[in-house]
Structure formats: C-alpha cells, structure tokens
Scaffold this motif. Structure first.
Motif, PDB file in Angstrom:
ATOM      1  N   UNK A 187      12.760   0.888  38.966  1.00 32.66           N
ATOM      2  CA  UNK A 187      11.946   1.319  37.824  1.00 32.66           C
ATOM      3  C   UNK A 187      12.701   1.206  36.509  1.00 32.66           C
ATOM      4  N   UNK A 247      11.620  -6.756  34.831  1.00 32.24           N
ATOM      5  CA  UNK A 247      10.699  -6.962  33.720  1.00 32.24           C
ATOM      6  C   UNK A 247      11.389  -6.742  32.371  1.00 32.24           C
ATOM      7  N   UNK A 270       3.713  -8.865  31.987  1.00 26.12           N
ATOM      8  CA  UNK A 270       3.275  -7.961  33.056  1.00 26.12           C
ATOM      9  C   UNK A 270       1.984  -7.260  32.646  1.00 26.12           C
ATOM     10  N   UNK A 315       9.614  -2.369  30.851  1.00 20.91           N
ATOM     11  CA  UNK A 315       8.735  -2.380  32.028  1.00 20.91           C
ATOM     12  C   UNK A 315       7.259  -2.165  31.657  1.00 20.91           C
TER      13      UNK A 315
END
Lengths: 473, 473
Positions: free
Chosen positions: B202, B434, B442, B472
């Motif tokens: 994450x 990411x 994304x 992210x």
C-alpha cells in the motif's frame, strides 16, 4: 412489519420461487449450527442462483436495512453462519451457486462458485490428475465460499498453507451490492494492497464471497505414513525439524497425540491395532508424499530420514506404512481422536495456536496448571504440531451434570486457557474462526490496535452493519 | 507558518539532534527519486531511531496536520517516496531503524527493522546457512520497509513469491500514531482477516512499516543455469510448463528475451559471448537450484529435463552452465538487458503483467500494433515469463529530441499500452508500484469497485490523509 413485507415481496419477485422461501420447514434445518450450540431465526431464506441475482438482492437488503447472514454448508464450528434470534435477518444460502466453471490443467487452477462442496471439488480435479490440497472433516458439506470466509485449515496446512494461500482470485458482492471481481489471477500485480485479503477469513462481515479461483497441485502418486513413539513433545518438535530438513516440501503432515489419546482411540475402535508394541508418552504421525516425478525414490528417502533419526536418538520406536491400507489405518487413528475423546465424557475444547517453537513448552506448562486449578480434570492436547496449532481438550471430573459443568467450570477453564494462550503470544482461534462463539473473548483479549483496525475497515465497507452482524466483531 | 514552526520545534525536542534536520544540503539528495523523474520539497527530514520515537512523531504530525512521506532506500521506480513540491510534508527516513533483531535458524526466519538494506540482510542470513529468497537490482539500497510497502518482486518470484509471500510478521505505526504489532508469527491464526495485508503493497498510505519478521529458506548448495534458444514466445511457455512439471519447486528462474535484446547486450558488454552458436527468435534463461539435501542429483535431473525437452522438440538449442562462473555469466547477460536497452536511445518503459498463459499471445499481438501505430518505433519485451510479468520497452524512432518524444508520443504510447493491458485483464503495475508515476493511469483504468474499496479503507485508516499523500490513490 411493513418494511419486511415490502422487502420480501420485492425479493421474491426478483429471485423467483426457487430463490426465496418463507417455509419454516425448509428453513429450520439451517437455523441451528452443526454442533448444536446456537439456534436463531430468519425472516426468509434466499438462495440466489447467480452473482447478478445476489447483487440485486443485497441492494434490496441495503435499501430496506435487512441484515444478511451468509451460509455455505453450515458445518462451521463457531456459529458464524447462524442468525441471531430476532428474526430480522435474511438467511442467505450460497449452495445453489455450485458450478465448477473451469479447470485449467496447464495453469493448475480451478474457478468455481462459492457453493461448490469441498468433496465435489476434490473429485472434479482428481479426474484431471490434480489435487486441491486442503481437506478437513466436514469436506462432505463445507463449501468453497465458507472455507474462504473462514480461512479454513485442516491437515495439509504444514505444506500447502491454509485457504488464504490457495486463493488466487476472488469474486464477492459487497455491502452495497457492488461486485468485486478479481477472478482472473495475476501472479504479479502491484496496484495497491491485495484487496481480496479483506474477504478471506473475515467470516462474511466485509463482503459475500460468490466465486473463487483456487490453486491446484499435482496429484499424489505415492505416500508413506510413519508412526513414531517419543518421550516428550519437545522430542517431537526436534523430530519435526529433522523431517523438515530431510524431506523438505514432501513433508505433508506431522500430527501428535499423547498415549492417553491413543488409548481412548483404541477403546473407541475395537478392531484397530496400536501401531507400536510399547507405550510412549507421545505418538507422532508423519506423512511424506510424492508426485509422479519423485515417487520412485520416496520409500528410500523416508527410510534414510528415519535411519538418521534413530542414529540421532530422536525417537524411541517407529514403523512405516507398508501399504496404502496401512497408511489409511494410521490416519484413521488420528481422525478418531475427537470422537474417542467425546466418549470419555463432558469436556471443553479449545482450538488454539502459539508460535510453533513454543508449543511443547506451552503444553507442558499449562496442562498441569489447569489440572491443579480444577482438580479431577484432565488436559489433553493433540493435533497439528507443525503448525503450532493444537486442539486442547479439558475433560470434566466425574460430575452428575455435564452440561451444568460446561456452563460453569468449563466456561471458567476456557477463559483461563484463552488468557494463557494470549500471554504466550498465541491465538484463541487457530482455525475454527471467531463467529459468535468467541466474539466476546476476542473483544476481551484481542490487541486493541488490531481490533480498532478491524472495526474501522468494517465500518468503511459496511457502514449499515448489515453483513453477518454479531459475528467476529 | 506558525504551525509548522511549532511542529518542527516539538519534533526536534522529541527526536533529538540526530533525529531531525532542516539542513537543505542533507535533505536535498533525498528529494529526487532514483530515476530522476520527480523532485519535491520538504519542511524537514526526520530520522527516528525507534518505533516509539516514530509513534510520538506521527502523533505530533496528526495533531499539527503535517503530511508524512516515508522513505527507505529511495530506489523506487515510481516516485512513491518523493514528496510533492509544496514543502509542507515531512520527509521520513526509516534508515536508522536498521537493526537485525534476531535470526532464528531453527524456525528459519529473521526479525529486523524497516531500515535494513536488502544486501545486508542477505549477508547476515547467509552467515547462518540460510537465504532470504528475494533479490533485485537495487539490493544495495532498497530497505526491508520499502520492499514491503511496495510488495517488491525480482527474479525469484517464480518459486518464492513476491514480498507478500515472505512477510510472516509485521510492525507498523498507523496514522494516529498507534503501533500495530504483529511481529511474532503464528502459522495459523483466524481472528478475522489478515490485517498485515493492508500494509503490504500500500506504499505507505495505510501505515508506516517499522519492522518485520521474514521467511528464510535453506541456502542454495548448487545451481544450474540453462540457456535455450526457441522459435517463439509460445514455445517458451510450453518449455516453462515442461520445466515446472519436471523440476517442480527446484525451478527458480525462467527469464525470456528476444534476439534483438541479446544483440544489444552483446554490444553493451564487449567481453561477453553469446551462449549459443546460432540465432533464435527468443532466448530463455532457466535456473534450477538445490539445497544440500538435493544437490547430489541436481545436474542429472537437469540433464534429464533437457533431454526430454529436446525429444519433445520444445527448443532449438540449449546449453547448461558447467561452472558457477558460467552461471554468473549467463545471469549477467540477463541483468544487462535494461542498461543495454537504455544505450539504444530514448524509450518508454512499461512494467506490466497479464495472466501467465496469455503472455505470449499478448506480446505477439501488441508489439506489431504499437509499431504500426507509431512508425519507426521498436517494441521489445523481456523478463519474467514465469510470472506473466514482462518489461515492455518501446524504443523511439530516430528523433532529434528524445525528451520531447517521451513527453508526446511516448506518453501516448504508454496510454495505449496501459489500455491494451487492461483489455487483456492485466495490471499496469506488475512490480514497480503506482507511486505518483501511474496514479492517474490507475484512476483512469482501475476497476471502479476496487478503487472505491481502496479509498474507503484509506479514509478509514487515515481520515486526515496525512500518510504519503498523492501516491497510489
């Protein structure tokens, strides 16, 4: 209640006659858990046939505020699939979603619905020369969805891990009816954390698993089961390390039981024979398997492993299965421990784990402690030493009313056992889950930071609290 | 800004002189990412020495609303550890938390701080006859915390999985400063879903990893590296299945590159020799390893595997490393692909995955498509076929201004490539993460349900949005 009537009319219209029933006779068998410890009630039982039907149904529940209790084979050990007794909840059976969609032999994986029964899955992939490497007592009723929601274990975790390690892809319906769809497995995918992990082991509280893609392994071509006698559980741990070192990934099972357990099993199975001539403080069952590429040398490798174990004085006696029938006979002894223990009278059971290396010391320290604090009881530990997971039964002294004992002394013993496990850095639920059985104990003993994370994620994903309320948290 | 001044005074008092710096010269090297694509600024750089210090610091950040950008070795590929240019964020170095706390040889695991550098970890466990089975180009700078936060991969994922599969226990500081502490691994634990999964991959947005317990495996006693020439990527996939079948878990690497890549490598390494005499459309590097229990038969098993592959017509030519020096020479060719490609001129790179079995068809379908749509470009795929993960470079035509090309055509090509990967059910980030590099892609291409789950969990765990903002999601 008008809302409920409206909801049920809408749900019936949406699902059709096979998809929803209010017939008490049809619902009743599913309102009590397998062990008969919990009974609830439900406004109806829904049995959707597809993810789309379920998605529509969950949207309907969300708009009417109807709680949902998902259920697979109803063979859980912790009451996780039994509704409360308010009668407000909709009981949701996933059993109609039982299609095996695809077995990909090359990629060694199977995609199937949540309602597929474990034994059906085993047979379907065996036909293709493959194996789904997870098995447990309830395989004739347990479903893929239930196994995932409870992160089920069993007797092959040592090598293959529990359900979490076998789930490659997942589909689920979320609390708002949206479909989370990640059935196609990517071996590498770094678009944030692995969302499917939220659904594995969360007992239907974060979403309802509808389908999965599962890992398969080559079929077992041959196996050897070894039965060994040892002076202590510490010696069993040393033997385990030796076997891990020598057999590597071929080691599939390492189960332990004390002599008293074996005695109970031999009383329970009058036709069974003790594998060894003498008596030993502890008995160990070791399974070593081979696929077709390694089968030729299996027996020879097992003999070398055991010869070295004898040389190093790691055991008192051992015997090796000479046939598949004997291998099965050894396993029957292990699998009969639970029923044999039940014959000995009232008891309380604990499904606990501690760090693998601490298990011998834990059992040696806590058994005498419990027996001293509750005179006349007998503490018996057996199970999956290789996983640090032992089923720990405490048998009642001679009492007139076993049920009353379970509710008083038994309850106090369980509290004590859970306190001890927590002190030793272990888990009060190694494989059976929390459900409603251990919910209050988890709230009492769980790490407060972990519990607050669990609750925060639960609230974020199910703000109305409609998914399996009263379970886990 | 008074708040910032107050915060910095409090932080300095709490962390001491080694724990906080505002010296621009000291901070500056850490404000640009390793590939030089992103540069940011920070109000200060904190380097806490312990989890307790970090917990206090994060509480302080939470009360002052100061964003935190955690950083390990600053060798990420996606700008995930670089702050934005507002100067509001605190740059958080985990590099002082670099203690290896315990190597448990029996249990085969290591517990260490987030700041331990991968190479240091390798060396420490090698001293004990063990191996941490994850390695990658940046091993001299990448830290355990960064590897976990990005779920790093590398060249041994085929057998051992990416970081997620190797993390047994985890400690992290959450957005409110609480410490999530699950360092002691339990092999079986069913108290809800596996919370540590929220922190793996994450990218520091859900919590800051401070320490971990990692899985170790026996040291490699011997290895064989095979170089094979094949007519197509489809043939490479067939050969991979054959090797998986014959070598099982001993198969550790299966890397592919087209002839053009090998040509570029041989130009780049003037002293290197082509492993095979002839030219082949595709080249494959296969690594098979053995620990001390299986080393004796390694070479013989590899020979049998390759003999059967020849018999089945699975390849055109192959050679087997005769020494460790030759094994290293083969790997050097593979590891030189990226630098050799860079020498060929401006290009855009893509780190993508599709389902393993679709990779050959994907490469064969999309390469010509890109080359036709952008005349003069050359699409080159190489990498981890066994993981369905290929690094896909598109080399610019002869252009005057490479940088301008990258910003115009290059950007359009990347969009196209990501569209194609998404159509094929793949991931736009197989292993690099990411970060800020692919955040907008994304958002554009990610599954809306998955994105809404990610955002809901993020908001639940970090309601102020202070942990690594802008990454992210």
């Amino acid at each position: 209640m008008t809302t409920t009537t409206d909801f049920l009319d809408d749900a019936a219209a949406s699902l059709g006659p096979r998809g929803l029933t209010r017939d008490a006779d049809l619902i009743q068998p599913w309102l009590t858990d397998w062990r008969g410890r919990f009974t609830g009630s439900a406004c109806a039982m829904a049995s959707p046939a597809s993810t789309e039907e379920l998605s529509r149904l969950v949207r309907l529940c969300a708009s009417h505020g109807v709680p949902i209790v998902p259920q697979g084979g109803n063979s859980g050990m912790s009451g996780g699939a039994t509704p409360d007794d308010s009668g407000k909840a909709l009981l949701l059976s996933l059993r109609r979603m039982n299609t095996i969609h695809e077995i990909d032999v090359e990629a060694r994986r199977v995609t199937c619905g949540a309602g597929v029964v474990l034994q059906t899955l085993h047979e379907a992939v065996e036909d293709k020369g493959l194996r789904f490497p997870l098995t447990l007592g309830g395989k004739g009723s347990a479903t893929v969805g239930g196994l995932i929601s409870t992160n089920a274990g069993g007797s092959q975790v040592l090598r293959h891990g529990s359900m979490r390690a076998l789930v490659l892809g997942l589909e689920a319906v979320l609390a708002d009816g949206q479909v989370f769809s990640m059935l196609t497995p990517l071996k590498k995918d770094n678009r944030g954390f692995d969302l499917k992990q939220l659904l594995i082991g969360s007992e239907g509280t974060m979403g309802i698993v509808t389908a999965a893609t599962l890992k398969l392994v080559p079929a077992v071509a041959d196996r050897v089961v070894i039965w060994a006698g040892l002076p202590s559980l510490g010696a069993a741990r040393t033997l385990l390390l030796h076997c891990e070192d020598m057999a590597g990934d071929a080691l599939e099972g390492f189960e332990v039981m004390p002599q008293a357990c074996l005695d109970a099993v031999l009383r329970h199975l009058p036709d069974a024979r003790a594998p060894l001539a003498g008596r030993h403080a502890w008995h160990v069952l070791i399974e070593v398997v081979a696929d077709r590429t390694s089968a030729a040398t299996l027996r020879e490798r097992c003999e070398a492993m055991m010869a070295e174990a004898f040389d190093k004085d790691l055991l008192e006696d051992a015997t090796m299965s000479a046939s598949e029938a004997q291998a099965e006979a050894f396993w029957l002894l292990r699998e009969s421990v639970a029923p044999a223990e039940r014959e000995r009278g009232p008891a309380v059971q604990h499904d606990i784990s501690v760090p693998v290396e601490k298990m011998p010391a834990f059992v040696e320290a806590t058994g005498p402690m419990i027996e001293a604090e509750w005179p006349g009881t007998e503490a018996v530990a057996f199970g999956h030493l290789g996983d640090g997971n032992v089923h720990y039964h405490v048998i009642a002294p001679h009492v007139a009313d076993g049920l009353a004992w379970q509710k008083t002394d038994g309850k106090a013993i369980s509290r004590r056992m859970h306190d001890l496990v927590t002190e030793w850095g272990g888990s009060i639920s190694a494989e059976h889950g929390i459900g409603q059985l251990k919910r209050d104990e988890l709230a009492r003993l769980g790490d407060p930071v972990a519990l607050s994370m669990l609750r925060a994620v639960k609230h974020a994903l199910d703000p109305q609290g409609l998914l399996n309320p009263g379970k886990l948290i």
